[in-house]
Design an enzyme around this catalytic site. Structure first.
Site, PDB file in Angstrom:
ATOM      1  N   GLY A  50       0.857  -1.184   0.000  1.00 14.82           N
ATOM      2  CA  GLY A  50       0.000   0.000   0.000  1.00 14.82           C
ATOM      3  C   GLY A  50       0.883   1.221   0.000  1.00 14.82           C
ATOM      4  CD  GLU A  51       2.557   6.164   0.566  1.00 17.53           C
ATOM      5  OE1 GLU A  51       3.713   6.331   0.117  1.00 17.53           O
ATOM      6  OE2 GLU A  51       2.189   6.579   1.673  1.00 17.53           O
ATOM      7  CB  SER A  52       5.331   2.958   4.081  1.00 16.69           C
ATOM      8  OG  SER A  52       6.064   3.913   3.329  1.00 16.69           O
ATOM      9  CB  CYS A  82       5.331  -3.633  -1.296  1.00 14.03           C
ATOM     10  SG  CYS A  82       5.841  -2.344  -2.439  1.00 14.03           S
ATOM     11  NE  ARG A 111       8.077   5.828   1.272  1.00 17.93           N
ATOM     12  CZ  ARG A 111       7.479   6.994   1.028  1.00 17.93           C
ATOM     13  NH1 ARG A 111       8.065   8.126   1.324  1.00 17.93           N
ATOM     14  NH2 ARG A 111       6.294   7.023   0.468  1.00 17.93           N
ATOM     15  CB  ILE A 139       3.490  -2.078  -7.325  1.00 20.56           C
ATOM     16  CG1 ILE A 139       2.976  -3.294  -8.107  1.00 20.56           C
ATOM     17  CG2 ILE A 139       2.663  -0.832  -7.635  1.00 20.56           C
ATOM     18  CD1 ILE A 139       1.609  -3.790  -7.645  1.00 20.56           C
ATOM     19  NE  ARG A 140       5.227   5.349  -6.411  1.00 19.02           N
ATOM     20  CZ  ARG A 140       4.943   6.221  -5.440  1.00 19.02           C
ATOM     21  NH1 ARG A 140       3.809   6.139  -4.785  1.00 19.02           N
ATOM     22  NH2 ARG A 140       5.795   7.158  -5.136  1.00 19.02           N
ATOM     23  CG  HIS A 200       2.900  -6.380  -4.143  1.00 20.78           C
ATOM     24  ND1 HIS A 200       2.169  -5.813  -3.121  1.00 20.78           N
ATOM     25  CD2 HIS A 200       3.661  -5.393  -4.646  1.00 20.78           C
ATOM     26  CE1 HIS A 200       2.466  -4.545  -3.017  1.00 20.78           C
ATOM     27  NE2 HIS A 200       3.371  -4.240  -3.932  1.00 20.78           N
ATOM     28  CD  GLU A 202       0.559  -8.843  -1.728  1.00 17.28           C
ATOM     29  OE1 GLU A 202       1.575  -9.554  -1.613  1.00 17.28           O
ATOM     30  OE2 GLU A 202       0.601  -7.598  -1.755  1.00 17.28           O
TER      31      GLU A 202
HETATM   32  N1  GLN Z   1       5.995   3.124  -2.468  1.00 20.64           N
HETATM   33  C1  GLN Z   1       5.125   2.666  -1.418  1.00 20.64           C
HETATM   34  C2  GLN Z   1       5.544   3.210  -0.064  1.00 20.64           C
HETATM   35  O1  GLN Z   1       6.483   3.936   0.045  1.00 20.64           O
HETATM   36  C3  GLN Z   1       5.060   1.158  -1.369  1.00 20.64           C
HETATM   37  C4  GLN Z   1       4.405   0.617  -2.613  1.00 20.64           C
HETATM   38  C5  GLN Z   1       3.659  -0.672  -2.431  1.00 20.64           C
HETATM   39  O2  GLN Z   1       3.409  -1.143  -1.319  1.00 20.64           O
HETATM   40  N2  GLN Z   1       3.230  -1.223  -3.545  1.00 20.64           N
HETATM   41  O3  GLN Z   1       4.908   2.909   0.891  1.00 20.64           O
END
Ligand code: GLN
Length: 221
Positions: A50-52, A82, A111, A139-140, A200, A202
Site C-alpha cells: 500500500g503506502e507506508s 512492499c 522507498r 509496484i513502486r 507482492h 499476494e
Molecule cells: N511506495 C510505497 C511506499 O512507500 C510502497 C508501494 C507498495 O506497497 N506497492 O509505501
C-alpha cells in the site's frame, strides 16, 4: 490443511483482501486487524502493500502503532510486503518528513527505489527455501539498501539485479544491461520471526511465501 493459527492482516490501508485469501489458502485463519483488541487475538500479523506513510499515520490514528511495536518486541511473527517491508525496517531512506516505522528488522530500505510508478515491473525471483522460481510483482517497490552494521541474524532470501532510483528501467536477474555489473538488490529478508519482501506474492496466486510465513507462525506459537 487448516489448523488453528490465526493470522491478522493489518487492515488500515492497502491490499488486505489478497493477503487474507493467500493466508486462508495455506490453511491459516485470516482476520482483519483495525484495533488493538483484534491485534491481541492474533498469532502473527501481515502488513500489506500500500503506502507506508499512510499506514504509519493511520496506525497512529487508530491507536495501533505502539501496540504493534510492543507485540513485535515480544516476538510476534510478522510478514510485510512492499509498504509492509518498509514498516518492518529499522531505517528508511527517501522517507516522508517524520515518517516512522514499526521496525524490527535491522535493515535500511530505500522507498520507491526501483523508480516511479511507470517503472513497476515483474520477473522471476529465486527465493531461498522455495523450489523453482517465484513471479515477482514490484509496484513502486523499495529495495533493501543494506543490512545494518553489526546486525546479526538477517538472512537475505532473494535479490534482483539492475534497477535504479533515477528512473532507469529496472530489470530482473539475467536480462539486464546492468545484470552482470551490479550485485543484485536485496528484495527479501528474514530476521528471526520477521519476514519481508519488496514484491507482492499476494497478487500472483502463488501462495508459497505465505506458506513460509504460516510455518513461521506455527513454529512460534
Ligand atoms: N511506495 C510505497 C511506499 O512507500 C510502497 C508501494 C507498495 O506497497 N506497492 O509505501
Amino acid at each position: 490443511m487448516r489448523d488453528d493459527v490465526t493470522i491478522g492482516v493489518l487492515a488500515l490501508q492497502g491490499d488486505v483482501r489478497e493477503h487474507a485469501e493467500a493466508l486462508e489458502a495455506v490453511g491459516a485463519r485470516a482476520v482483519a486487524v483495525r484495533r488493538a483488541s483484534e491485534l491481541d487475538a492474533v498469532d502473527g500479523l501481515v502488513i500489506p502493500g500500500g503506502e507506508s506513510t499512510a499506514m504509519w499515520k493511520l496506525a497512529v490514528a487508530f491507536d495501533l502503532f505502539d501496540p504493534i511495536r510492543k507485540r513485535l518486541d515480544e516476538g510476534m511473527p510478522a510478514y510485510g510486503s512492499c509498504a509492509g517491508m518498509i514498516m518492518l525496517a529499522d531505517h528508511v531512506l527517501d522517507a516522508a518528513a517524520g515518517q516512522q516505522t514499526f521496525g524490527g528488522i535491522a535493515i535500511t530500505v530505500r522507498r520507491n527505489a526501483f523508480g516511479r510508478q511507470v517503472d513497476s515491473f515483474e520477473g522471476p525471483i529465486s527465493f531461498t527455501g522455495i523450489d523453482g522460481e517465484l513471479h515477482g510483482v514490484f509496484i513502486r517497490a523499495p529495495w533493501v539498501e543494506s543490512v545494518d552494521e553489526g546486525a546479526s541474524g538477517v538472512e537475505v532470501l532473494a535479490r534482483v539485479s539492475g534497477g535504479a532510483a533515477d528512473g532507469r528501467v529496472a530489470s530482473v536477474a539475467g536480462d539486464s544491461e546492468y545484470g552482470g555489473a551490479v550485485p543484485g538488490r536485496i528484495v527479501a529478508v528474514r530476521q528471526g520471526n520477521l519476514l519481508a519482501t519488496s514484491f507482492h506474492p499476494e497478487l500472483t496466486g502463488d501462495h508459497r511465501v505465505h506458506g513460509v510465513f504460516a510455518e513461521m507462525v506455527r513454529a512460534a506459537r
